[in-house]
Design an enzyme around this catalytic site. Structure first.
Site, PDB file in Angstrom:
ATOM      1  N   LYS A  16       4.743  -5.239  -7.173  1.00 60.38           N
ATOM      2  CA  LYS A  16       5.767  -4.532  -7.974  1.00 60.38           C
ATOM      3  C   LYS A  16       6.887  -4.010  -7.087  1.00 60.38           C
ATOM      4  CE  LYS A  16       3.070  -1.367  -9.695  1.00 60.38           C
ATOM      5  NZ  LYS A  16       1.829  -1.774  -9.022  1.00 60.38           N
ATOM      6  N   THR A  17       6.500  -3.340  -5.992  1.00 54.10           N
ATOM      7  CA  THR A  17       7.499  -2.749  -5.109  1.00 54.10           C
ATOM      8  C   THR A  17       8.337  -3.830  -4.436  1.00 54.10           C
ATOM      9  OG1 THR A  17       6.022  -0.890  -4.704  1.00 54.10           O
ATOM     10  CG2 THR A  17       7.832  -1.187  -3.158  1.00 54.10           C
ATOM     11  N   TYR A  18       7.656  -4.872  -3.966  1.00 56.27           N
ATOM     12  CA  TYR A  18       8.359  -5.962  -3.275  1.00 56.27           C
ATOM     13  C   TYR A  18       9.390  -6.601  -4.203  1.00 56.27           C
ATOM     14  CZ  TYR A  18       8.942  -9.769   0.073  1.00 56.27           C
ATOM     15  OH  TYR A  18       9.467 -10.644   0.992  1.00 56.27           O
ATOM     16  N   LYS A  38      10.521   6.269  -9.403  1.00 62.03           N
ATOM     17  CA  LYS A  38       9.077   6.133  -9.637  1.00 62.03           C
ATOM     18  C   LYS A  38       8.537   7.520  -9.951  1.00 62.03           C
ATOM     19  CE  LYS A  38       4.832   4.392  -7.572  1.00 62.03           C
ATOM     20  NZ  LYS A  38       4.250   3.045  -7.447  1.00 62.03           N
ATOM     21  N   SER A  42       0.717   7.486  -5.238  1.00 58.94           N
ATOM     22  CA  SER A  42      -0.406   7.989  -4.447  1.00 58.94           C
ATOM     23  C   SER A  42      -0.642   7.070  -3.257  1.00 58.94           C
ATOM     24  CB  SER A  42      -1.657   8.155  -5.316  1.00 58.94           C
ATOM     25  OG  SER A  42      -1.816   7.087  -6.194  1.00 58.94           O
ATOM     26  N   ASP A  56       6.711   3.262  -1.351  1.00 58.14           N
ATOM     27  CA  ASP A  56       7.382   2.333  -2.267  1.00 58.14           C
ATOM     28  C   ASP A  56       8.887   2.600  -2.285  1.00 58.14           C
ATOM     29  OD1 ASP A  56       4.801   1.650  -2.815  1.00 58.14           O
ATOM     30  OD2 ASP A  56       4.947   1.897  -4.991  1.00 58.14           O
ATOM     31  N   GLY A 118       6.307   1.326 -12.096  1.00 58.54           N
ATOM     32  CA  GLY A 118       5.085   1.982 -12.558  1.00 58.54           C
ATOM     33  C   GLY A 118       4.114   2.242 -11.418  1.00 58.54           C
ATOM     34  N   SER A 119       3.003   2.866 -11.765  1.00 55.05           N
ATOM     35  CA  SER A 119       1.921   3.088 -10.810  1.00 55.05           C
ATOM     36  C   SER A 119       0.757   2.199 -11.262  1.00 55.05           C
ATOM     37  CB  SER A 119       1.475   4.549 -10.826  1.00 55.05           C
ATOM     38  OG  SER A 119       2.597   5.409 -10.766  1.00 55.05           O
ATOM     39  N   ASN A 181       5.033 -13.690  -8.623  1.00 59.62           N
ATOM     40  CA  ASN A 181       5.097 -13.424  -7.179  1.00 59.62           C
ATOM     41  C   ASN A 181       4.124 -14.358  -6.441  1.00 59.62           C
ATOM     42  OD1 ASN A 181       5.895 -12.122  -4.835  1.00 59.62           O
ATOM     43  ND2 ASN A 181       4.404 -10.465  -5.048  1.00 59.62           N
TER      44      ASN A 181
END
Ligand SMILES: Nc1ncnc2c1ncn2[C@@H]1O[C@H](COP(=O)(O)OP(=O)(O)O)[C@@H](O)[C@H]1O
Ligand SMILES: [Mg+2]
Length: 228
Positions: A16-18, A38, A42, A56, A118-119, A181
Site C-alpha cells: 500500500k505504502t509503496y 494516514k 503501528s 509509511d 489505510g492500516s 503490485n
C-alpha cells in the site's frame, strides 16, 4: 477543499505504502497539488531522540517529494507492531474518529488531491474498548471516501482481492479500481489473475507495479478520476 481517495489493500505488507508513494508522485509529476494522510500507524521505529518515525509517511514524503512536515501526515503513531486497537490499548491513547476527521479535513483543505492510506487490510480495528468500537471501514464511511485496492499480482490474489471487494461492497463503500503490485510481465498466471479478478468483481485493474518501479504507468486523466 480538495478531492480524496482511500487506498486499502488485501492485507498488511502488500505494498500500500509503496504504491501510494508512486501514486502521489505521479500526481506531483503532472504538476498537481498532491498530499498524503494516514490515520493510524503501528510498528513505528524510534528516532533515538524520543520520537517515533512514521515510516509509511516518511517513505511517501521522500518518494513523492512532499513538503508537508511528517507530523501532519499521520495522526496516531504507535511503536508496537500490532493492530492499532491493541497498540492504543497498551499505550492508553485511543484512536478517536473526531481527531481523524479534523486532521483529514485540514489535509484536504491544503491539497487538491489527497491520498489516504489505510492500516492493514480492510478489516482493521482502530479502537475497541468500553467507550468506543471503531473499525477502519467506519472511518472510510465517516469521511465519505471511495477506495482503490492494492493487491499482490501473484498466487492467492483471486481469493484475497475478490473477498476485499465483496467486503467493501457489503459496507456500501465504492471500489474504484485495483492496483496489481509485484507484477511480472508475461507471467501467464498473473495475466489470468487479472482476467479472473476483473471478471469476478467487475472492477478494473488500473496499473501494474513491478519490483523496484520508480514510476507508475497510468494516464493522469484516469488517475484523477478516482479522486472525488
Ligand atoms: N513494487 C515493489 N518494489 C519493491 N519493493 C516493494 C514493492 N512493493 C512493496 N515493496 C516493499 O515491501 C515492503 C512492504 O510494502 P509496504 O508498501 O510497506 O506494504 P503495506 O503498506 O501494505 O504494509 C516494503 O519494504 C516495501 O518497500
Ligand atoms: Mg503501509
Amino acid at each position: 477543499m480538495g478531492k480524496a481517495l482511500f487506498v486499502t489493500g488485501t492485507g498488511t505488507d502488500v505494498g500500500k505504502t509503496y504504491v501510494t508513494g508512486l501514486l502521489v508522485k505521479r500526481l506531483k509529476d503532472a504538476g498537481l497539488d498532491a498530499g498524503y494522510y494516514k490515520a493510524a500507524l503501528s510498528g513505528a521505529e524510534p528516532d533515538g531522540k524520543g520520537h517515533l518515525i512514521p515510516g509509511d509517511a516518511a517513505w511517501v514524503k521522500q518518494v513523492a517529494g512532499l513538503s508537508d512536515p511528517l507530523e501532519d501526515l499521520v495522526t496516531y503513531v504507535y511503536r508496537e507492531a500490532v493492530s492499532p486497537h491493541l497498540a492504543a490499548r497498551h499505550t492508553g491513547v485511543p484512536v478517536e474518529m473526531e481527531r481523524i476527521r479534523t486532521d483529514f479535513n485540514r489535509a484536504k483543505e491544503h491539497h487538491a488531491y489527497l491520498t489516504m492510506e489505510g492500516s492493514g487490510g480492510i478489516l482493521c480495528p482502530l479502537c475497541w474498548d468500553d467507550r468506543q468500537e471503531l473499525l477502519l471501514e467506519n472511518v472510510i464511511q465517516g469521511l465519505d471516501l471511495g477506495c482503490v485496492i492494492v493487491a499482490d499480482a501473484g498466487l492467492g490474489t483471486i481469493n484475497s482481492t475478490v473477498l476485499t471487494v465483496e467486503y467493501l461492497r457489503s459496507r456500501t463503500i465504492p471500489v474504484r479500481g485495483i492496483f496489481f503490485n509485484h507484477w511480472i510481465p508475461g507471467d501467464s498466471m498473473q495475466e489470468d489473475n487479472r482476467a479472473m479478478v476483473e471478471r469476478l468483481t467487475g472492477v478494473p485493474v488500473l496499473a501494474f507495479i513491478q519490483q523496484g518501479d520508480t514510476e507508475m504507468d497510468i494516464k493522469i486523466e484516469e488517475l484523477i478520476k478516482l479522486y472525488r
